[in-house]
Design a protein around this motif. Structure first.
Motif, mmCIF file in Angstrom:
data_model
loop_
_atom_site.group_PDB
_atom_site.id
_atom_site.type_symbol
_atom_site.label_atom_id
_atom_site.label_comp_id
_atom_site.label_asym_id
_atom_site.label_seq_id
_atom_site.Cartn_x
_atom_site.Cartn_y
_atom_site.Cartn_z
ATOM 1 N N LEU A 57 24.465 1.787 -19.878
ATOM 2 C CA LEU A 57 23.745 1.645 -21.375
ATOM 3 C C LEU A 57 24.828 2.434 -22.344
ATOM 4 O O LEU A 57 25.004 2.107 -23.564
ATOM 5 N N SER A 58 25.274 3.492 -21.749
ATOM 6 C CA SER A 58 26.218 4.454 -22.704
ATOM 7 C C SER A 58 27.637 3.562 -23.274
ATOM 8 O O SER A 58 27.704 3.931 -24.455
ATOM 9 N N ARG A 59 28.071 2.517 -22.403
ATOM 10 C CA ARG A 59 28.999 1.717 -22.806
ATOM 11 C C ARG A 59 28.694 0.524 -23.833
ATOM 12 O O ARG A 59 29.333 0.515 -24.845
ATOM 13 N N THR A 60 27.482 0.129 -23.555
ATOM 14 C CA THR A 60 26.986 -1.307 -24.516
ATOM 15 C C THR A 60 25.940 -0.884 -25.335
ATOM 16 O O THR A 60 25.820 -1.877 -26.319
ATOM 17 N N GLY A 61 25.266 0.078 -25.236
ATOM 18 C CA GLY A 61 23.899 0.493 -25.961
ATOM 19 C C GLY A 61 22.828 -0.427 -25.717
ATOM 20 O O GLY A 61 21.959 -0.463 -26.454
ATOM 21 N N GLU B 194 16.104 4.295 -25.717
ATOM 22 C CA GLU B 194 17.667 4.422 -26.449
ATOM 23 C C GLU B 194 18.379 2.898 -26.502
ATOM 24 O O GLU B 194 19.141 2.631 -27.569
ATOM 25 N N ALA B 195 17.711 1.909 -25.615
ATOM 26 C CA ALA B 195 18.527 0.571 -25.766
ATOM 27 C C ALA B 195 18.033 -0.094 -26.873
ATOM 28 O O ALA B 195 16.986 -0.272 -27.214
ATOM 29 N N ARG B 196 19.049 -0.842 -27.438
ATOM 30 C CA ARG B 196 18.704 -1.708 -28.425
ATOM 31 C C ARG B 196 17.968 -2.897 -27.923
ATOM 32 O O ARG B 196 17.204 -3.306 -28.739
ATOM 33 N N LEU C 208 21.281 14.719 -20.400
ATOM 34 C CA LEU C 208 21.833 15.165 -19.295
ATOM 35 C C LEU C 208 21.412 14.380 -18.127
ATOM 36 O O LEU C 208 21.397 15.035 -17.038
ATOM 37 N N GLY C 209 21.096 13.095 -18.187
ATOM 38 C CA GLY C 209 20.639 12.417 -16.779
ATOM 39 C C GLY C 209 21.595 11.935 -16.284
ATOM 40 O O GLY C 209 22.880 11.965 -16.236
ATOM 41 N N ALA C 210 21.409 11.716 -14.751
ATOM 42 C CA ALA C 210 22.287 11.756 -13.780
ATOM 43 C C ALA C 210 23.409 10.384 -14.100
ATOM 44 O O ALA C 210 24.545 10.490 -13.848
ATOM 45 N N VAL C 211 22.668 9.300 -14.563
ATOM 46 C CA VAL C 211 23.689 8.165 -14.654
ATOM 47 C C VAL C 211 24.327 8.265 -15.990
ATOM 48 O O VAL C 211 25.552 8.203 -15.951
ATOM 49 N N ARG C 212 23.954 8.860 -17.007
ATOM 50 C CA ARG C 212 24.789 9.216 -18.041
ATOM 51 C C ARG C 212 25.848 9.979 -17.827
ATOM 52 O O ARG C 212 26.938 9.818 -18.288
ATOM 53 N N LEU C 213 25.592 11.055 -17.224
ATOM 54 C CA LEU C 213 26.699 12.103 -16.980
ATOM 55 C C LEU C 213 27.694 11.479 -15.818
ATOM 56 O O LEU C 213 28.926 11.590 -16.119
ATOM 57 N N ALA C 214 27.310 10.592 -14.967
ATOM 58 C CA ALA C 214 28.227 9.981 -14.188
ATOM 59 C C ALA C 214 29.249 9.012 -14.939
ATOM 60 O O ALA C 214 30.362 8.907 -14.373
ATOM 61 N N GLU C 215 28.453 8.262 -15.828
ATOM 62 C CA GLU C 215 29.379 7.347 -16.974
ATOM 63 C C GLU C 215 30.484 7.998 -17.454
ATOM 64 O O GLU C 215 31.249 7.293 -17.845
ATOM 65 N N LEU C 216 30.307 9.201 -17.570
ATOM 66 C CA LEU C 216 31.401 9.932 -18.258
ATOM 67 C C LEU C 216 32.717 10.071 -17.789
ATOM 68 O O LEU C 216 33.587 10.396 -18.339
ATOM 69 N N ASN C 217 32.642 9.731 -16.398
ATOM 70 C CA ASN C 217 33.729 10.104 -15.604
ATOM 71 C C ASN C 217 34.523 11.335 -15.722
ATOM 72 O O ASN C 217 35.992 11.390 -15.706
ATOM 73 N N LEU C 218 33.947 12.437 -15.902
ATOM 74 C CA LEU C 218 34.467 14.031 -16.172
ATOM 75 C C LEU C 218 34.970 14.545 -14.940
ATOM 76 O O LEU C 218 34.282 14.390 -14.106
ATOM 77 N N PRO C 219 36.087 15.342 -14.973
ATOM 78 C CA PRO C 219 36.209 16.334 -13.939
ATOM 79 C C PRO C 219 35.102 17.269 -13.875
ATOM 80 O O PRO C 219 34.504 17.626 -14.862
ATOM 81 N N LEU C 220 34.877 17.645 -12.688
ATOM 82 C CA LEU C 220 33.620 18.458 -12.507
ATOM 83 C C LEU C 220 33.406 19.798 -13.268
ATOM 84 O O LEU C 220 32.633 20.037 -13.706
ATOM 85 N N ARG C 221 34.761 20.437 -13.591
ATOM 86 C CA ARG C 221 34.826 21.725 -14.337
ATOM 87 C C ARG C 221 34.343 21.309 -15.680
ATOM 88 O O ARG C 221 33.633 21.808 -16.332
#
Length: 185
Positions: free
Chosen positions: A25-29, A68-70, A140-153
């Motif tokens: 969803l973060s990528r496509t809306g 949130e989804a269109r 701050l949902g689990a899927v949303r945060l995982a899709e950010l692909n950020l380093p843990l720090r």
């Protein structure tokens, strides 16, 4: 669940599934077709389970991903076509229900923080002696945060910044914290 005035709500059977409706969803809306199909299959299984246990009423709620989804309303229509009434919860309703469910299973007095982590959002409820003082829905949902692909720090810093903006700092140190949602399971 059964409801009796003198005992309240009592689960008859418990079942869960995590179709990850908000994946991508973060990528496509939008909710993707595969995720919607998995969610519809899950809801169909839950509907059948309810029928097996002779439920008199069946209802479902949708949360952040559908809000949130269109194409969230399109998904809601598909659910309703299954014969399942569906209501899209506001962030405030979602937070309050998370609090009520958590404190039903884990009653207690004093200061309480309920953190309900879903796929798209974190519902954060702060209460004192059963009175809600703060109810927030944070992205701050689990899927949303995982899709950010950020380093843990970086991820921890991002989460910390948002939490510090919402939670009154030291006043809640030592609170009882109840975690709910599939991420805690």
């Amino acid at each position: 669940a059964e409801y009796l005035p003198y005992t309240g709500i009592t689960p008859v059977v418990e079942a869960e599934d995590q179709p990850r409706l908000g994946a991508g969803l973060s990528r496509t809306g939008q909710l993707n077709d595969e995720a919607m199909e998995q969610a519809l299959q899950s809801l169909t299984r839950m509907r059948e389970l309810c029928r097996q246990h002779r439920a008199e009423q069946i209802a479902a709620v949708a949360t952040a991903a559908v809000r949130e989804a269109r194409n969230g309303e399109e998904f809601a229509t598909k659910v309703r076509r299954l014969g399942i009434p569906l209501r899209i919860l506001s962030p405030e309703e979602e937070a309050e229900l998370a609090y009520r469910a958590a404190t039903h299973y884990f009653p207690g007095e004093g200061r309480t923080v309920v953190a309900d982590i879903g796929g798209r959002s974190l519902e954060l409820v702060v209460a004192r002696d059963g009175r809600i003082q703060l109810a927030e829905s944070l992205p701050l949902g689990a899927v949303r945060l995982a899709e950010l692909n950020l380093p843990l720090r970086d991820l921890r810093e991002r989460i910390g910044v948002q939490l510090r903006q919402v939670i009154p700092g030291e006043e809640w140190t030592g609170s009882r914290v109840i975690g709910s949602g599939g991420t805690f399971a």
